[in-house]
Write an enzyme that holds these catalytic residues in place. Structure first.
Site, PDB file in Angstrom:
ATOM      1  N   ASP A 103       3.421 -10.306  -0.333  1.00 51.82           N
ATOM      2  CA  ASP A 103       2.993  -8.911  -0.413  1.00 51.82           C
ATOM      3  C   ASP A 103       3.708  -8.026   0.572  1.00 51.82           C
ATOM      4  O   ASP A 103       4.227  -8.503   1.561  1.00 51.82           O
ATOM      5  CB  ASP A 103       1.518  -8.837   0.006  1.00 51.82           C
ATOM      6  N   LYS A 150       7.581  -6.055  -6.443  1.00 52.67           N
ATOM      7  CA  LYS A 150       8.577  -5.910  -7.514  1.00 52.67           C
ATOM      8  C   LYS A 150       7.993  -6.298  -8.858  1.00 52.67           C
ATOM      9  O   LYS A 150       8.325  -5.710  -9.881  1.00 52.67           O
ATOM     10  CB  LYS A 150       9.792  -6.789  -7.222  1.00 52.67           C
ATOM     11  N   MET A 181      -8.152   0.745   3.394  1.00 50.92           N
ATOM     12  CA  MET A 181      -7.537   1.647   2.399  1.00 50.92           C
ATOM     13  C   MET A 181      -8.195   3.013   2.439  1.00 50.92           C
ATOM     14  O   MET A 181      -8.411   3.632   1.402  1.00 50.92           O
ATOM     15  CB  MET A 181      -7.687   1.054   0.982  1.00 50.92           C
TER      16      MET A 181
HETATM   17  N1  SAH Z   1      -6.431  -8.699   2.467  1.00 56.36           N
HETATM   18  C1  SAH Z   1      -6.148  -7.709   3.470  1.00 56.36           C
HETATM   19  C2  SAH Z   1      -6.551  -6.326   3.020  1.00 56.36           C
HETATM   20  C3  SAH Z   1      -5.718  -5.780   1.906  1.00 56.36           C
HETATM   21  S1  SAH Z   1      -6.205  -4.181   1.440  1.00 56.36           S
HETATM   22  C4  SAH Z   1      -6.874  -8.090   4.746  1.00 56.36           C
HETATM   23  O1  SAH Z   1      -7.672  -9.013   4.756  1.00 56.36           O
HETATM   24  O2  SAH Z   1      -6.594  -7.473   5.771  1.00 56.36           O
HETATM   25  C5  SAH Z   1      -5.010  -3.206   2.279  1.00 56.36           C
HETATM   26  C6  SAH Z   1      -5.630  -2.485   3.461  1.00 56.36           C
HETATM   27  O3  SAH Z   1      -5.791  -3.385   4.541  1.00 56.36           O
HETATM   28  C7  SAH Z   1      -4.806  -1.371   4.013  1.00 56.36           C
HETATM   29  O4  SAH Z   1      -4.961  -0.187   3.267  1.00 56.36           O
HETATM   30  C8  SAH Z   1      -5.386  -1.233   5.390  1.00 56.36           C
HETATM   31  O5  SAH Z   1      -6.617  -0.558   5.346  1.00 56.36           O
HETATM   32  C9  SAH Z   1      -5.675  -2.664   5.735  1.00 56.36           C
HETATM   33  N2  SAH Z   1      -4.602  -3.274   6.525  1.00 56.36           N
HETATM   34  C10 SAH Z   1      -3.848  -4.329   6.212  1.00 56.36           C
HETATM   35  N3  SAH Z   1      -3.006  -4.638   7.209  1.00 56.36           N
HETATM   36  C11 SAH Z   1      -3.248  -3.755   8.188  1.00 56.36           C
HETATM   37  C12 SAH Z   1      -2.746  -3.543   9.490  1.00 56.36           C
HETATM   38  N4  SAH Z   1      -1.790  -4.313  10.005  1.00 56.36           N
HETATM   39  N5  SAH Z   1      -3.255  -2.545  10.230  1.00 56.36           N
HETATM   40  C13 SAH Z   1      -4.225  -1.764   9.760  1.00 56.36           C
HETATM   41  N6  SAH Z   1      -4.738  -1.902   8.539  1.00 56.36           N
HETATM   42  C14 SAH Z   1      -4.268  -2.888   7.756  1.00 56.36           C
END
Ligand code: SAH
Length: 520
Positions: free
Chosen positions: A36, A58, A173
C-alpha cells in the site's frame, strides 16, 4: 487447495522498524508482495530480490473499484502456488479493508494468516507523547473513521456516546472532514475547549503535530495547510504532550545531515545521528577497490613462513588480506609461526573471526602508539609483513626499519573516490533541503570536491552548516573555500555528535505556543 498462502502483514504506521518479527519473517520469504501507499517502501528491501512487487495503488485506481481487483490479484497469485504478502499500513484489521480481503480469500478456499501491526492511532500516540488512556484522565478510547456518514442521518456512529464523558476519540482519515467532525462532537456535548492533536506522518522523520481545541483546530489546520495522512486525537490526554513529548524533542530532530564517510565506515556515526533524531543522508566519498596488481602481496603471502610479524591496522586490511589468502588456496594455517599485531579493538575482533588470536593489540592505536609498543621488543633482523592501503602513512614501516626490522608493505587495497553521489543525497542537496554536511577527514572533503567539482560543491553547500571533525579537516575545508561552522574541541566522532547537538540546540527557537507546536 493450492500451496499458495497469503499473509496479511501489518507494516506499522511508518517507521519501518515498527513491523513485528513475524511480519518480517513472512516478508523475507515472500514471492509476491502487494503493498500500500501507507506501508513504508523501505520494508520492501527485506523481501527477496526475486519477489514480484505489486503496488496496490496501481491496481486500485479508484478506492472502491480497486478493492475487488486487489482481492483478485491475491487470490490468483495464491492459486498459482505463490507465497503472497499483502503489506498494509498500520494494522490490517483497523480501517484497512483486511476483513474484506480475508473474506474473499476464504471464499476462494485460500490459506491466509493475519499478522497485526502498530495501528496509526497507537503509533501517533507514542511518538507524539499522548497516552490514549490515563488512570486520572480517561479509561476509554474509540477509533473512529472520519469519512463515515457524510449524510448525518446515515451515520453509524453514535455521536452522543462519543461526545459525552471524557473518552479519548481518535479519527482516522479525518483531515478533509475535520471541521464537520469537530463540530459534531461539540453539538453532541463535548466541551469546545477539549484539546485536540493532529498527528501527520506519525513515527516518520516528517512527523508533524498540530495542537488546538475542538473549537479552533479546523481553523489552525486551514491556516497551516495541514494535509493527510493524519490522525486526530481528541481528549484531555492531549494536554500531556507538553510534558511527555520525546520524539520531536530529540536534539537533532528534523535535521537532514549528510555523512561523507566511506560506506564501510559510516554506519556507527550515522546511527548516533539518527538516534538523536536526524535524517541521515549517506554520501560515500571513498570506496575501496583491489590493488592494481596483486604481485607483491602474493609474493609475500607465498613466503609467509619467513615472516616474524604480520601487522594489520584496519578491518579493511584484514578483509583484503584474508580474501587474498583464500584466493591463493591458503587459509589461517599459513600464518603458523608468524605473530600477529592487530591495531585497534575492531581489527582484533575481525582477526578473531578467522579463528586467530592476535599476539599484540596496542592500547594506543594511532601509528605512534603502535611504534611505541614495538620499541619495547627486539625487532632487530625481524621480518615484518605490513599489508596496507595505497595511500597509508609511512610512520610504522619507517620506525620499524629504524629498529632494524625488514619491512615489506605491499598494497592490499586502494582508496578511490566514487564517480557520483547517491541519488537521494544529490536530490536533497539540489533541493536545498540539507541542514548540515559532516566531514570526518580531509579526504572526505577533497574527494567530494573532486566528485562534484569545486564550484558546484560550493554552490550546493551554500546555506548548509559545515561540520568538521578537527583542525586538519577544517583547514582542508577552508582551502576549498568552505566556511566551517562546527568543530569539536576533541578529535572524535562522539565529540562531533555533541558539537552538532550544541549547534542546532542554540539555533532552535523554543516555541512554547501550544497551537503551533512543532509545526513547520
Ligand atoms: N490500517 C491503517 C489505517 C488505514 S486508513 C492503520 O491501522 O493505521 C488510513 C488512515 O490511517 C489515514 O487517513 C490516517 O488517518 C491514518 N494513518 C495511517 N498512517 C498514518 C501515519 N503514519 N500518521 C498518521 N496517520 C496515519
Amino acid at each position: 487447495m493450492s500451496n499458495g498462502i497469503v499473509y496479511l502483514v501489518g507494516a506499522g504506521p511508518g517507521d519501518p522498524s515498527l513491523i513485528t518479527l513475524r511480519g518480517l519473517e513472512c516478508l523475507k520469504k515472500a514471492e509476491v508482495v502487494v503493498y500500500d501507499y501507507l506501508a513504508n517502501e523501505q520494508l520492501l528491501n527485506y523481501a527477496p530480490e526475486s519477489a514480484e512487487r505489486i503496488y496496490a495503488g496501481k491496481i486500485g485506481g479508484r478506492h472502491n473499484q480497486g478493492q475487488d481487483e486487489i482481492n483478485n490479484v491475491l487470490v490468483e497469485k495464491a492459486k498459482a502456488g505463490k507465497v503472497v504478502v499483502r503489506l498494509k499500513g498500520g494494522d490490517p484489521f483497523v480501517f484497512g479493508r483486511g476483513g474484506e480481503e480475508c473474506e474473499s480469500l476464504r471464499e476462494a478456499n485460500i490459506l491466509f494468516e493475519v499478522i497485526p501491526g502498530v495501528t496509526a492511532a497507537v503509533g501517533a500516540s507514542s511518538y507524539a507523547g499522548i497516552p490514549l488512556t490515563h488512570r486520572e484522565i480517561t479509561a476509554s478510547v474509540a477509533f473512529v473513521t472520519g469519512q463515515e456518514g457524510k449524510d448525518k442521518n446515515e451515520s453509524n456512529i453514535d455521536w452522543d456516546r462519543l461526545s459525552l464523558g471524557n473518552g479519548t476519540v481518535v479519527f482516522y482519515m479525518g483531515v478533509t472532514t475535520l471541521r464537520r467532525n469537530m463540530k459534531r462532537l461539540i453539538e453532541h456535548g463535548r466541551s469546545p475547549e477539549t484539546p485536540v492533536a493532529l498527528v501527520r506522518w506519525a513515527t516518520t522523520p516528517c512527523q508533524q503535530v498540530l495542537v488546538g481545541t475542538l473549537a479552533d483546530i479546523a481553523d489552525l489546520a486551514d491556516a497551516n495547510s495541514f494535509k493527510p495522512p493524519a490522525v486526530t486525537i481528541v481528549g484531555e490526554v492531549v494536554a500531556l504532550r507538553e510534558k511527555l513529548k520525546w520524539f520531536d524533542r530529540r536534539p537533532l530532530c528534523g535535521k537532514k545531515i549528510v555523512v561523507t564517510r566511506a560506506a564501510e565506515q559510516a554506519g556507527e556515526f550515522s546511527e548516533k545521528l539518527a538516534a538523536r533524531g536526524a535524517t541521515v543522508l549517506e554520501c560515500p566519498t571513498i570506496s575501496l577497490v583491489e590493488p592494481e596488481s596483486w604481485q607483491l602481496l602474493d609474493l609475500a603471502i607465498r613466503d609467509l613462513p619467513s615472516y616474524d610479524w604480520l601487522i594489520l591496522t584496519s578491518g579493511n586490511a584484514v578483509r583484503y588480506f584474508f580474501k587474498r589468502l583464500d584466493a591463493l588456496g591458503l587459509d589461517a594455517r599459513a600464518l603458523t609461526g608468524c605473530r600477529i599485531c592487530a591495531v585497534g579493538p575492531k581489527t582484533a575482533e575481525e582477526i578473531r573471526a578467522f579463528g586467530i588470536k592476535p599476539d599484540l593489540v596496542p592500547t594506543d592505536y594511532k601509528a605512534e602508539g603502535v611504534v611505541d609498543e614495538f620499541s619495547r621488543l627486539d625487532m632487530h633482523d625481524c621480518r615484518v609483513l605490513f599489508p596496507r592501503a595505497d595511500k597509508a602513512r609511512e610512520v610504522i614501516p619507517i620506525a620499524l626499519k629504524r629498529m632494524g626490522a625488514h619491512v615489506d608493505s605491499p598494497v592490499a587495497y586502494r582508496n578511490i573516490f566514487p564517480q557520483r553521489l547517491l541519488p537521494e543525497t544529490l536530490f536533497a542537496l539540489e533541493k536545498r533541503s540539507v541542514d548540515c554536511i559532516t566531514f570526518t577527514s580531509s579526504s572526505t572533503v577533497q574527494n567530494l570536491a573532486a566528485m562534484l567539482g569545486e564550484e558546484l560543491m560550493l554552490d550546493m553547500l551554500k546555506g548548509v552548516a559545515v561540520a568538521s571533525i578537527g583542525p586538519i579537516t577544517s583547514k582542508s575545508c577552508r582551502d576549498l573555500g568552505l566556511r566551517v561552522d562546527i568543530e569539536p574541541e576533541e578529535y572524535t566522532l562522539n565529540a562531533l555528535v555533541n558539537a552538532l547537538e550544541a549547534h542546532f540546540y542554540s539555533k532552535t527557537k523554543v516555541d512554547t505556543s501550544l497551537a503551533t507546536d512543532n509545526f513547520n
